[in-house]
Design a protein around this motif. Structure first.
Motif: not given
Length: 161
Positions: A14-17, A19-25, A40-42, A47-62
Motif C-alpha cells: 500500500y506504499c504511496y511510492g 504499492g501496487r494496491l494503492n490506487p493513488d500511488g 523507469r518513471f515518467t 509533478h511540477t516544481a516550477i514550469p518545466g521541472y520536476v518537484y524535488g519531493g517526487l524525486l526524493a520519493s523515487l
C-alpha cells in the motif's frame, strides 16, 4: 523480469511510492538484474516544481522507494531465494539522503538506478541516482532496514480484518 514490488504480499503493498494496491500511488517498479535495480518513471504535468521541472519531493520519493525495493531484491539474491517467498524480506527507510545535482526536466522518462553499497545483518545501504537522457540529475543514499517480524505480524492481522 518481474518487479520486486509485484512480489510483496498484499499487506505490504500500500506504499504511496511503490504499492501496487494503492490506487493513488506512483506504482514504482524496480527490476533487479543481478548487480543493480532499474526503475523507469515518467512524471506527469502535476509533478511540477516550477514550469518545466520536476518537484524535488517526487524525486526524493523515487530514490526512497526504489532504494527499499533494491534492498529487498538484493537481500533475496544474497539469501539465494526467489523474491516474494516467505519469510518476507521487506525493507523500510531508516535514513534518506538526496542531492539535487541539477534541475530535472519535466517530460522525459526518468531512469532510477540502485546499487548495494553495504549489507550488514538487517541493514542494506543503497546508492541511487536518477538519469534523464543519460545525464544524472539526482544522487541519493538509502539506509534500508528489514521490517521486524512483529511489525509484519501486526500488518497481516490488520489486513486480514
Amino acid at each position: 523480469m518481474k518487479a520486486i514490488q509485484d512480489t510483496y504480499p498484499d499487506e505490504l503493498s500500500y506504499c504511496y511510492g511503490c504499492g501496487r494496491l494503492n490506487p493513488d500511488g506512483l506504482h514504482i517498479k524496480s527490476v533487479w538484474n543481478g548487480s543493480e535495480a532499474i526503475a523507469r518513471f515518467t512524471p506527469r504535468s502535476y509533478h511540477t516544481a516550477i514550469p518545466g521541472y520536476v518537484y524535488g519531493g517526487l524525486l526524493a520519493s523515487l530514490i526512497d522507494c526504489h532504494g527499499t525495493g533494491t534492498a529487498a531484491a538484493a537481500a533475496y539474491a544474497a539469501a539465494g531465494r526467489e523474491p516474494g517467498t516467505a519469510p518476507y524480506l521487506r525493507f523500510v527507510t531508516a535514513s534518506l539522503r538526496v542531492n539535487f545535482l541539477r534541475p530535472t526536466p519535466l517530460g522525459p522518462e526518468l531512469i532510477i538506478h540502485g546499487r548495494v553499497k553495504e549489507m550488514a545483518g538487517r541493514k542494506v545501504v543503497i546508492e541511487a541516482w536518477i538519469e534523464v537522457d543519460g545525464e544524472t540529475t539526482v544522487q541519493g543514499e538509502v539506509v534500508a532496514v528489514q521490517i521486524p517480524e512483529r511489525m509484519l505480524a501486526n500488518l497481516r492481522d490488520q489486513h486480514d480484518k
